[in-house]
Design an enzyme around this catalytic site. Structure first.
Site, PDB file in Angstrom:
ATOM      1  N   LYS A   1       2.184   2.150  -2.551  1.00  0.00           N
ATOM      2  CA  LYS A   1       3.534   2.124  -1.998  1.00  0.00           C
ATOM      3  C   LYS A   1       4.466   2.933  -2.898  1.00  0.00           C
ATOM      4  O   LYS A   1       4.500   2.727  -4.115  1.00  0.00           O
ATOM      5  CB  LYS A   1       4.012   0.667  -1.902  1.00  0.00           C
ATOM      6  CG  LYS A   1       5.332   0.482  -1.171  1.00  0.00           C
ATOM      7  CD  LYS A   1       5.662  -1.004  -1.088  1.00  0.00           C
ATOM      8  CE  LYS A   1       6.989  -1.225  -0.370  1.00  0.00           C
ATOM      9  NZ  LYS A   1       7.363  -2.655  -0.353  1.00  0.00           N
TER      10      LYS A   1
ATOM     11  N   HIS B   1       7.857   3.203  -2.452  1.00  0.00           N
ATOM     12  CA  HIS B   1       9.248   2.773  -2.385  1.00  0.00           C
ATOM     13  C   HIS B   1       9.320   1.274  -2.680  1.00  0.00           C
ATOM     14  O   HIS B   1       8.284   0.618  -2.825  1.00  0.00           O
ATOM     15  CB  HIS B   1       9.838   3.068  -0.997  1.00  0.00           C
ATOM     16  CG  HIS B   1       9.104   2.375   0.117  1.00  0.00           C
ATOM     17  ND1 HIS B   1       7.926   2.862   0.635  1.00  0.00           N
ATOM     18  CD2 HIS B   1       9.368   1.219   0.798  1.00  0.00           C
ATOM     19  CE1 HIS B   1       7.491   2.045   1.599  1.00  0.00           C
ATOM     20  NE2 HIS B   1       8.352   1.042   1.707  1.00  0.00           N
TER      21      HIS B   1
END
Length: 219
Positions: free
Chosen positions: A102, A104
């Site tokens: 991921k 963000h």
């Protein structure tokens, strides 16, 4: 009835353990099949976690964090962590990986406990056929921290040779990766349960023994 016998009965009642003629991914024609896709209710996953917890306790596996490889391992690690606390008063961490990192928010590869050096980690999986899944997650775990992988727990050890090897996937995991694999039950436990009438299907025992004579690994 032992927890192993209860588990075999549970497998049959859930429709996970089936007998007949099945073509496996390996191309082998097997007289039995295990389909974890048959687990579908909250009651089933709760009970399944209790069997994992019982196996961990029986073998005295040291654990601080349960790791469930995405995706099938996620509910297994969660239910086992809950069961360890509810049944034995042992509170452990849990975590699982993302298929993609991921980029963000909090970011990272793992959800749940962020691993640290020296942490005792137990991998929780459904079955182990080739050992491919283990080879995929080990670099992720060891890349995150210098963790101590104290074991891997699976439901059933089929006790058969991996493709192109005389060893089973369970034996290979220890020989090649240094990871000891514990199973709630083995195919021999299932044979005994059939012979003792714990579950129906005693007529399938000769076919299972014949299959193991051809493909079984030496233990």
């Amino acid at each position: 009835m032992s927890y192993k016998q209860e588990f075999i009965k549970f497998l049959a009642e859930c429709g996970v353990l089936k007998f007949g003629t099945f073509t496996l991914k390996s191309g082998r024609i097997a007289p039995y099949f295990l389909n974890a896709g048959e687990y579908k209710t909250g009651a089933q996953i709760k009970r399944l976690g209790e069997f994992y917890a019982a196996c961990i306790r029986e073998h005295g596996i040291e654990v601080e964090t349960l790791f469930g490889p995405a995706y099938k391992g996620i509910p297994l690690a969660l239910s086992a962590a809950v069961a360890l606390y509810e049944k034995y008063g042992v509170d452990v961490n849990f975590c699982f990986d993302r298929k993609e990192v991921k980029d963000h928010g909090e970011g990272g590869m793992f959800v749940g406990k962020q691993l640290s050096d020296g942490e005792k980690v137990v991998i929780v999986e459904d079955v182990m056929t080739s050992g491919k899944a283990l080879k995929e997650v080990l670099p992720k775990l060891r890349g995150a921290a210098k963790v101590d992988i104290t074991g891997m727990v699976i439901t059933v050890d089929r006790m058969e040779k991996a493709l192109g090897s005389e060893r089973s996937a369970v034996q290979q995991a220890y020989a090649e990766e240094g990871v000891k694999v514990y199973s709630i039950v083995t195919i021999e436990d299932i044979i005994q349960a059939l012979e003792q009438g714990v579950i129906e299907g005693k007529e399938h025992v000769p076919a299972i023994r014949e299959y193991l004579a051809q493909y079984g690994a030496k233990y």
